[in-house]
Design a protein around this motif. Structure first.
Motif, mmCIF file in Angstrom:
data_model
loop_
_atom_site.group_PDB
_atom_site.id
_atom_site.type_symbol
_atom_site.label_atom_id
_atom_site.label_comp_id
_atom_site.label_asym_id
_atom_site.label_seq_id
_atom_site.Cartn_x
_atom_site.Cartn_y
_atom_site.Cartn_z
ATOM 1 N N UNK A 21 0.854 -1.188 0.000
ATOM 2 C CA UNK A 21 0.000 0.000 0.000
ATOM 3 C C UNK A 21 0.888 1.236 0.000
ATOM 4 N N UNK A 22 0.522 2.207 -0.805
ATOM 5 C CA UNK A 22 1.178 3.513 -0.738
ATOM 6 C C UNK A 22 0.158 4.575 -1.099
ATOM 7 N N UNK A 23 -0.071 5.493 -0.170
ATOM 8 C CA UNK A 23 -0.991 6.613 -0.387
ATOM 9 C C UNK A 23 -0.284 7.900 0.007
ATOM 10 N N UNK A 24 -0.466 8.946 -0.783
ATOM 11 C CA UNK A 24 0.090 10.242 -0.411
ATOM 12 C C UNK A 24 -0.873 11.353 -0.781
ATOM 13 N N UNK A 25 -0.808 12.429 -0.008
ATOM 14 C CA UNK A 25 -1.584 13.639 -0.271
ATOM 15 C C UNK A 25 -0.643 14.817 -0.070
ATOM 16 N N UNK A 26 -0.681 15.784 -0.971
ATOM 17 C CA UNK A 26 0.242 16.916 -0.894
ATOM 18 C C UNK A 26 -0.485 18.218 -1.171
ATOM 19 N N UNK A 27 -0.045 19.278 -0.496
ATOM 20 C CA UNK A 27 -0.546 20.633 -0.733
ATOM 21 C C UNK A 27 0.604 21.484 -1.248
ATOM 22 N N UNK A 28 0.315 22.279 -2.279
ATOM 23 C CA UNK A 28 1.319 23.148 -2.875
ATOM 24 C C UNK A 28 0.786 24.562 -3.005
ATOM 25 N N UNK A 29 1.719 25.534 -2.903
ATOM 26 C CA UNK A 29 1.466 26.896 -3.328
ATOM 27 C C UNK A 29 2.449 27.141 -4.449
ATOM 28 N N UNK A 30 3.409 28.031 -4.228
ATOM 29 C CA UNK A 30 4.511 28.160 -5.179
ATOM 30 C C UNK A 30 5.487 27.003 -4.996
ATOM 31 N N UNK A 31 5.435 26.345 -3.833
ATOM 32 C CA UNK A 31 6.248 25.167 -3.562
ATOM 33 C C UNK A 31 5.492 24.275 -2.593
ATOM 34 N N UNK A 32 6.092 23.156 -2.221
ATOM 35 C CA UNK A 32 5.449 22.219 -1.311
ATOM 36 C C UNK A 32 5.165 22.869 0.041
ATOM 37 N N UNK A 33 3.925 22.726 0.515
ATOM 38 C CA UNK A 33 3.539 23.252 1.819
ATOM 39 C C UNK A 33 3.279 22.149 2.836
ATOM 40 N N UNK A 34 3.021 20.949 2.370
ATOM 41 C CA UNK A 34 2.798 19.845 3.291
ATOM 42 C C UNK A 34 2.501 18.571 2.531
ATOM 43 N N UNK A 35 2.918 17.441 3.106
ATOM 44 C CA UNK A 35 2.674 16.146 2.470
ATOM 45 C C UNK A 35 2.543 15.087 3.558
ATOM 46 N N UNK A 45 -9.536 26.486 -7.483
ATOM 47 C CA UNK A 45 -9.292 25.215 -6.809
ATOM 48 C C UNK A 45 -8.931 24.157 -7.845
ATOM 49 N N UNK A 46 -7.887 23.382 -7.552
ATOM 50 C CA UNK A 46 -7.492 22.316 -8.476
ATOM 51 C C UNK A 46 -7.036 21.100 -7.679
ATOM 52 N N UNK A 47 -7.445 19.935 -8.141
ATOM 53 C CA UNK A 47 -7.053 18.656 -7.540
ATOM 54 C C UNK A 47 -6.580 17.748 -8.659
ATOM 55 N N UNK A 48 -5.409 17.141 -8.482
ATOM 56 C CA UNK A 48 -4.887 16.181 -9.458
ATOM 57 C C UNK A 48 -4.728 14.843 -8.750
ATOM 58 N N UNK A 49 -5.516 13.859 -9.168
ATOM 59 C CA UNK A 49 -5.447 12.523 -8.579
ATOM 60 C C UNK A 49 -5.114 11.521 -9.677
ATOM 61 N N UNK A 50 -5.188 10.237 -9.360
ATOM 62 C CA UNK A 50 -4.916 9.213 -10.366
ATOM 63 C C UNK A 50 -5.939 8.096 -10.253
ATOM 64 N N UNK A 51 -5.940 7.214 -11.242
ATOM 65 C CA UNK A 51 -7.005 6.227 -11.367
ATOM 66 C C UNK A 51 -7.071 5.260 -10.196
ATOM 67 N N UNK A 52 -5.934 4.968 -9.542
ATOM 68 C CA UNK A 52 -5.965 4.029 -8.419
ATOM 69 C C UNK A 52 -5.949 4.757 -7.073
ATOM 70 N N UNK A 53 -6.134 6.083 -7.116
ATOM 71 C CA UNK A 53 -6.218 6.908 -5.906
ATOM 72 C C UNK A 53 -4.956 6.808 -5.038
ATOM 73 N N UNK A 54 -3.804 6.657 -5.681
ATOM 74 C CA UNK A 54 -2.579 6.564 -4.907
ATOM 75 C C UNK A 54 -2.131 7.914 -4.375
ATOM 76 N N UNK A 55 -2.155 8.928 -5.219
ATOM 77 C CA UNK A 55 -1.697 10.241 -4.796
ATOM 78 C C UNK A 55 -2.661 11.338 -5.198
ATOM 79 N N UNK A 56 -2.675 12.406 -4.414
ATOM 80 C CA UNK A 56 -3.543 13.542 -4.729
ATOM 81 C C UNK A 56 -2.823 14.839 -4.393
ATOM 82 N N UNK A 57 -2.742 15.720 -5.364
ATOM 83 C CA UNK A 57 -2.215 17.066 -5.158
ATOM 84 C C UNK A 57 -3.388 18.035 -5.140
ATOM 85 N N UNK A 58 -3.406 18.945 -4.176
ATOM 86 C CA UNK A 58 -4.494 19.915 -4.104
ATOM 87 C C UNK A 58 -3.943 21.323 -3.921
#
Length: 392
Positions: free
Chosen positions: A178-192, A266-279
């Motif tokens: 299993x591997x799941x990640x969620x990340x928040x960005x502004x001009x750069x990474x703010x949290x993951x 508002x923008x969210x980029x995910x993938x078909x197997x829900x492994x990662x999500x950028x918001x």
């Protein structure tokens, strides 16, 4: 005989004329809908491809579609020639290898599969033109993001779903990693936040109800007594780097979307197997716009020539349990790992607690019964590992 033929022809012409008159007099029920109601119906469609097809329905529909402000786009892929696809998969299997080669080669193969290949895949997907992808290792051709959004000029909320790239570590199905990640960005990474495990397995024990489970569960001492071995630590470093690079590549490739759609909030980029999500939310998108509009700014983190955004110096907190029992879900995680990542430089802002950051970044992922339970249990651990990573 001729008179009978003439009479039949006249009857057919009369019937046809009546049908044409009926069609001309038939009212289009959509014309009775007020503009506000029709616009609301189209807003709830959301799917970019379905909305684009509505452009062909009528001039009235075509006038509404560009005004839709909430859009979702699933990037599709079309299979290449079956024989070429089989040949490509055989080459991938040979390149990845199965076992042997020592630990160093294992981590090299893992890095290639989970880092390099996904980045190359994203470059093909986000290319400005529909792309087939170069080389023998590409089995699909992709509809580009810009092509999919070209009919919309008023987007405020955007959701993008990427197809599988073949390099994902696993979805956490029974017995698999299993591997799941969620990340928040502004001009750069703010949290993951990253949640991983070597495997998820059903236990033979009976499931417990919520009333039977401790609201603040903590793993037993036998579960946490084992320290994180060097090989296990290396594996988790590879997981972390792969997630960060995947997130930064998605962030970098959103530059054109943010530039083209000025109303985007508002923008969210995910993938078909829900492994990662950028918001990204409104303030974070504005930070990115400023970075794009000031390329000479020395603090700019958006490199137009790179394949991903720069990752700042980071500090990480890691929780690890060799075997984690989930009584509410009736599952067991092997090598359960939770990583909370934030920039080392907080710019003087008051930092959120680990719990607040996990709740904010993971968001709806916490609604998943087993993932939510695993996170809550692990955050009650006393033993944690603190890591630092330089900018890259």
């Amino acid at each position: 005989m001729m008179n009978l033929y003439h009479s039949n022809m006249m009857m057919m012409m009369t019937t046809s004329s009546r049908e044409e008159d009926d069609d001309e007099g038939r009212e289009d029920m959509f014309d009775r809908l007020p503009d506000a109601l029709l616009h609301m119906i189209l807003e709830n469609v959301r799917d970019a491809r379905s909305l684009s097809r509505c452009l062909c329905v009528s001039k009235r529909f075509a006038s509404f579609v560009p005004q839709i402000d909430s859009v979702s786009l699933a990037i599709v892929r079309r299979n290449r020639d079956p024989q070429q696809q089989l040949d490509s998969q055989a080459k991938k299997a040979a390149a990845d290898g199965v076992g042997g080669g020592g630990t160093g080669k294992y981590f090299k193969r893992l890095f290639q599969r989970t880092v390099a290949r996904p980045v190359q895949f994203l470059l093909r997907v986000f290319n400005k033109k529909s792309s087939r992808g170069g080389g023998d290792d590409c089995e699909f051709e992709y509809c580009s993001l810009q092509e999919g959004l070209r009919n919309f000029s008023a987007i405020k909320s955007l959701e993008i779903e990427l197809p599988r790239n073949g390099g994902e570590i696993g979805s956490g199905n029974d017995g698999y990693p299993l591997l799941r990640w969620r990340a928040e960005f502004g001009s750069e990474l703010e949290g993951c936040v990253i949640l991983g495990a070597k495997s998820f397995n059903k236990t033979l024990r009976e499931f417990k109800s919520e009333e039977q489970v401790d609201p603040s569960p903590t793993p037993s001492q036998s579960q946490t007594d084992f320290p994180l071995a060097d090989e296990d630590l290396k594996l988790r470093v590879v997981w972390t780097i792969s997630c960060l690079i995947a997130a930064s590549a998605r962030h970098h490739l959103l530059q054109q979307v943010v530039s083209d759609h000025k109303k985007l909030r508002s923008v969210v980029v995910s993938d078909a197997i829900r492994q990662g999500k950028l918001s990204m939310k409104e303030k974070q998108i504005e930070k990115m716009r400023r970075s794009i509009s000031n390329p000479d700014d020395p603090s700019d983190t958006v490199d137009q020539t790179a394949e991903r955004s720069r990752i700042p110096a980071l500090k990480m907190k890691l929780w690890y349990v060799p075997e984690l029992e989930l009584p509410l879900s009736g599952e067991r995680m092997e090598g359960a790992t939770l990583v909370v990542i934030r920039p080392s430089d907080d710019n003087g802002k008051k930092a959120d607690s680990d719990g607040e950051m996990v709740a904010r970044v993971l968001g709806d992922a916490m609604d998943d019964r087993k993932l939510g339970e695993a996170v809550k249990i692990m955050m009650n651990l006393k033993r944690t590992y603190t890591l630092e990573m330089n900018s890259f």
